[in-house]
Design a protein around this motif. Structure first.
Motif, PDB file in Angstrom:
ATOM      1  N   ASN A  37       0.853  -1.196   0.000  1.00 44.40           N
ATOM      2  CA  ASN A  37       0.000   0.000   0.000  1.00 44.40           C
ATOM      3  C   ASN A  37       0.884   1.239   0.000  1.00 44.40           C
ATOM      4  O   ASN A  37       1.359   1.673   1.051  1.00 44.40           O
ATOM      5  N   PHE A  38       1.140   1.786  -1.196  1.00 40.89           N
ATOM      6  CA  PHE A  38       2.065   2.909  -1.292  1.00 40.89           C
ATOM      7  C   PHE A  38       1.550   4.144  -0.567  1.00 40.89           C
ATOM      8  O   PHE A  38       2.334   4.984  -0.116  1.00 40.89           O
ATOM      9  N   GLU A  39       0.229   4.281  -0.420  1.00 39.50           N
ATOM     10  CA  GLU A  39      -0.316   5.467   0.244  1.00 39.50           C
ATOM     11  C   GLU A  39       0.094   5.542   1.709  1.00 39.50           C
ATOM     12  O   GLU A  39       0.185   6.634   2.274  1.00 39.50           O
ATOM     13  N   ASP A  40       0.356   4.388   2.316  1.00 39.18           N
ATOM     14  CA  ASP A  40       0.821   4.385   3.697  1.00 39.18           C
ATOM     15  C   ASP A  40       2.226   4.953   3.827  1.00 39.18           C
ATOM     16  O   ASP A  40       2.658   5.309   4.935  1.00 39.18           O
ATOM     17  N   GLU A  41       2.949   5.019   2.696  1.00 39.95           N
ATOM     18  CA  GLU A  41       4.346   5.479   2.711  1.00 39.95           C
ATOM     19  C   GLU A  41       4.495   6.967   2.395  1.00 39.95           C
ATOM     20  O   GLU A  41       5.578   7.526   2.568  1.00 39.95           O
TER      21      GLU A  41
ATOM     22  N   GLY B 143      13.769   1.081  -0.666  1.00 41.07           N
ATOM     23  CA  GLY B 143      12.951   0.565  -1.758  1.00 41.07           C
ATOM     24  C   GLY B 143      13.782   0.320  -2.991  1.00 41.07           C
ATOM     25  O   GLY B 143      14.675   1.092  -3.309  1.00 41.07           O
ATOM     26  N   GLU B 144      13.503  -0.774  -3.689  1.00 41.01           N
ATOM     27  CA  GLU B 144      14.203  -1.058  -4.926  1.00 41.01           C
ATOM     28  C   GLU B 144      13.725  -0.101  -6.010  1.00 41.01           C
ATOM     29  O   GLU B 144      12.630   0.434  -5.948  1.00 41.01           O
ATOM     30  N   ASP B 145      14.570   0.121  -6.982  1.00 40.22           N
ATOM     31  CA  ASP B 145      14.125   0.835  -8.170  1.00 40.22           C
ATOM     32  C   ASP B 145      13.546  -0.203  -9.124  1.00 40.22           C
ATOM     33  O   ASP B 145      13.285  -1.334  -8.741  1.00 40.22           O
ATOM     34  N   VAL B 146      13.344   0.175 -10.384  1.00 39.52           N
ATOM     35  CA  VAL B 146      12.721  -0.734 -11.343  1.00 39.52           C
ATOM     36  C   VAL B 146      13.503  -2.044 -11.404  1.00 39.52           C
ATOM     37  O   VAL B 146      14.708  -2.055 -11.576  1.00 39.52           O
ATOM     38  N   LYS B 147      12.805  -3.161 -11.292  1.00 41.80           N
ATOM     39  CA  LYS B 147      13.444  -4.472 -11.343  1.00 41.80           C
ATOM     40  C   LYS B 147      13.079  -5.217 -12.618  1.00 41.80           C
ATOM     41  O   LYS B 147      13.924  -5.580 -13.404  1.00 41.80           O
ATOM     42  N   ARG B 148      11.810  -5.487 -12.798  1.00 39.68           N
ATOM     43  CA  ARG B 148      11.406  -6.283 -13.963  1.00 39.68           C
ATOM     44  C   ARG B 148       9.930  -6.068 -14.233  1.00 39.68           C
ATOM     45  O   ARG B 148       9.167  -5.748 -13.315  1.00 39.68           O
TER      46      ARG B 148
ATOM     47  N   PRO C  26       6.880  -0.471  -2.160  1.00 31.58           N
ATOM     48  CA  PRO C  26       5.908   0.607  -1.917  1.00 31.58           C
ATOM     49  C   PRO C  26       6.531   1.991  -1.760  1.00 31.58           C
ATOM     50  O   PRO C  26       5.948   2.995  -2.186  1.00 31.58           O
ATOM     51  N   SER C  27       7.737   2.076  -1.159  1.00 35.22           N
ATOM     52  CA  SER C  27       8.352   3.396  -1.001  1.00 35.22           C
ATOM     53  C   SER C  27       8.793   3.969  -2.346  1.00 35.22           C
ATOM     54  O   SER C  27       8.745   5.190  -2.558  1.00 35.22           O
TER      55      SER C  27
ATOM     56  N   THR D 176       7.201   3.310  -5.199  1.00 32.23           N
ATOM     57  CA  THR D 176       5.931   3.730  -5.785  1.00 32.23           C
ATOM     58  C   THR D 176       5.499   5.067  -5.194  1.00 32.23           C
ATOM     59  O   THR D 176       5.017   5.950  -5.916  1.00 32.23           O
ATOM     60  N   ALA D 177       5.697   5.249  -3.886  1.00 32.21           N
ATOM     61  CA  ALA D 177       5.349   6.520  -3.241  1.00 32.21           C
ATOM     62  C   ALA D 177       6.163   7.670  -3.813  1.00 32.21           C
ATOM     63  O   ALA D 177       5.634   8.762  -4.072  1.00 32.21           O
ATOM     64  N   LEU D 178       7.470   7.447  -4.026  1.00 32.80           N
ATOM     65  CA  LEU D 178       8.313   8.482  -4.629  1.00 32.80           C
ATOM     66  C   LEU D 178       7.797   8.878  -6.008  1.00 32.80           C
ATOM     67  O   LEU D 178       7.672  10.072  -6.323  1.00 32.80           O
ATOM     68  N   GLU D 179       7.500   7.882  -6.834  1.00 37.36           N
ATOM     69  CA  GLU D 179       7.023   8.168  -8.180  1.00 37.36           C
ATOM     70  C   GLU D 179       5.655   8.860  -8.152  1.00 37.36           C
ATOM     71  O   GLU D 179       5.399   9.782  -8.932  1.00 37.36           O
ATOM     72  N   TYR D 180       4.802   8.437  -7.239  1.00 35.93           N
ATOM     73  CA  TYR D 180       3.489   9.072  -7.130  1.00 35.93           C
ATOM     74  C   TYR D 180       3.639  10.542  -6.734  1.00 35.93           C
ATOM     75  O   TYR D 180       2.990  11.428  -7.322  1.00 35.93           O
ATOM     76  N   LEU D 181       4.490  10.824  -5.769  1.00 37.92           N
ATOM     77  CA  LEU D 181       4.698  12.207  -5.316  1.00 37.92           C
ATOM     78  C   LEU D 181       5.329  13.055  -6.408  1.00 37.92           C
ATOM     79  O   LEU D 181       5.072  14.258  -6.502  1.00 37.92           O
ATOM     80  N   TRP D 182       6.146  12.424  -7.251  1.00 34.44           N
ATOM     81  CA  TRP D 182       6.732  13.147  -8.387  1.00 34.44           C
ATOM     82  C   TRP D 182       5.673  13.432  -9.445  1.00 34.44           C
ATOM     83  O   TRP D 182       5.538  14.563  -9.924  1.00 34.44           O
ATOM     84  N   HIS D 183       4.888  12.431  -9.808  1.00 38.65           N
ATOM     85  CA  HIS D 183       3.842  12.618 -10.816  1.00 38.65           C
ATOM     86  C   HIS D 183       2.774  13.606 -10.355  1.00 38.65           C
ATOM     87  O   HIS D 183       2.125  14.257 -11.188  1.00 38.65           O
ATOM     88  N   SER D 184       2.563  13.710  -9.063  1.00 39.87           N
ATOM     89  CA  SER D 184       1.528  14.621  -8.559  1.00 39.87           C
ATOM     90  C   SER D 184       2.088  15.981  -8.163  1.00 39.87           C
ATOM     91  O   SER D 184       1.349  16.838  -7.664  1.00 39.87           O
TER      92      SER D 184
END
Length: 404
Positions: free
Chosen positions: A123-127, A148-153, A165-166, A168-176
């Protein structure tokens, strides 16, 4: 009155001119000139593949051979003159255009919350608050700094990435829009609070919906010269096709002229728009006759259908095509000569041996490898060698004997 018909050569030259490919590639540019070039293009797409060199560097080098990597790094990391975000893909964009991305941030915030909440691990929103708090307290961070890992596969048939999830949270905060990319380290994003990356004058401006639509459409048409409403919408990917169509119809006959563009392969002419204030086809410059290697993500060819209509050149990248099914190669580069796309070349910078290796060359029908063209090609390969830092150019299978 019937719309005037524009021949493909004129349409090509106008696009080349607007895309910075008609000026002398020898003129030395400083970081201010480079920013002006990127502003003229609108944005430069970034991509991680480094078969020869990364896309953003190749795009700029194709326009000016005095360009050096450090100039782009300075514009991003020191001058904050460019910010990284999304157009049709991840791109470097002049920071003065940041206000027009507010609408996208709001839209992406809702879209990704719904989409990623369903198909991302954990749940990325928790992060979100923890990630923001860490960056606020400790400064810029990469995904690995947060555990958190970066892109794996790729995972599954829908192609979404298996992120922690962390991450994903970084990318979400960047996109928003709450985080911005302050730098790249080994091509990994370094994230920071937006207020510490984007200069305050660009953050404090809040254009209206109508102003964003008008700017996005008008500035796209300026950079394309001639465009359909769909091409206008796709340029920045900030407005919908319906909004661009409505904008074109509202201005047609006054600010905009509707024209027809001939098809390079003899197909049906396509309706498009251009500025009515001044004829964009007057005083078109002749592009340099030199031969140039283009990145697969060069803005000249990014719209593959338009590329085929104007240049008669069918191009598809085969990175995701199984090796046995590829027609040309993993990452093959188009070749621009004057105002024509004359072929494609498969080459790779083998860093272990410091060799720029040419694996294959395919010229378009009726294009011959004359002595003069061979000289131009080898001159371009030498430029690419110096730009990438390779020590030599090597040819597989004596390509010069099998080309054509």
């Amino acid at each position: 009155m019937a719309p005037r018909l524009i021949d493909t050569r004129s349409a090509r030259r106008l696009l080349l001119q607007r895309q910075g490919l008609c000026e002398s590639p020898y003129r030395k540019i400083d970081h201010g000139d480079l920013l002006a070039l990127i502003d003229r293009l609108g944005f430069v797409q970034v991509d991680s593949i480094q078969t020869v060199e990364r896309a953003h560097h190749m795009i700029l080098f194709a326009r000016n051979q005095t360009y050096r990597h450090r100039q782009l790094s300075r514009l991003v990391e020191k001058d904050a003159a460019l910010f990284e975000n999304w157009t049709h893909d991840a791109s470097l964009i002049p920071s003065r255009y940041f206000p027009y991305w507010r609408r996208r941030f709001a839209q992406r915030s809702e879209q990704l919350r719904a989409r990623w909440g369903k198909n991302r691990r954990g749940n990325f929103e928790d992060e979100l608050e923890a990630v923001l708090g860490h960056i606020e307290d400790h400064g810029p961070a990469m995904a690995r700094d947060l555990g958190g890992e970066d892109v794996k596969r790729p995972k599954g048939s829908n192609g979404w990435w298996d992120w922690h999830p962390s991450k994903t949270a970084l990318e979400y905060l960047w996109h928003s829009g709450r985080l911005a990319v302050s730098a790249r380290s080994g091509f990994q994003k370094v994230y920071d609070l937006t207020e510490r990356v984007i200069p305050e004058p660009h953050r404090s401006t809040e254009p209206s919906e109508a102003e964003i639509i008008d700017w996005a459409c008008r500035s796209a048409l300026e950079r394309l010269g001639l465009a359909t409403s769909g091409e206008i919408a796709a340029f920045w990917d900030l407005v919908s096709a319906e909004e661009a169509k409505a904008w074109c119809r509202a201005l047609s006959g006054n600010d905009l002229e509707e024209v027809l563009i001939a098809d390079a392969k003899g197909g049906r002419p396509r309706a498009a728009y251009c500025s009515a204030a001044a004829d964009p086809l007057q005083d078109l410059a002749e592009p340099p006759k030199r031969l140039r290697v283009l990145s697969p993500f060069d803005p000249l060819i990014r719209d593959r259908k338009r590329c085929e209509r104007l240049f008669g050149f069918h191009y598809r990248i085969e990175v995701f095509v199984p090796a046995a099914k590829r027609r040309y190669g993993y990452y093959v580069f188009p070749l621009l000569e004057g105002d024509r796309l004359i072929g494609r070349i498969d080459m790779k910078h083998e860093r272990e041996s410091a060799t720029l290796r040419v694996k294959g060359l395919w010229l378009e029908p009726k294009i011959k490898l004359s002595r003069a063209r061979q000289d131009r090609l080898e001159a371009e390969l030498e430029r690419q060698r110096r730009f990438t830092g390779a020590e030599q150019v090597a040819f597989d299978n004596r390509y010069l004997r099998t080309a054509g």
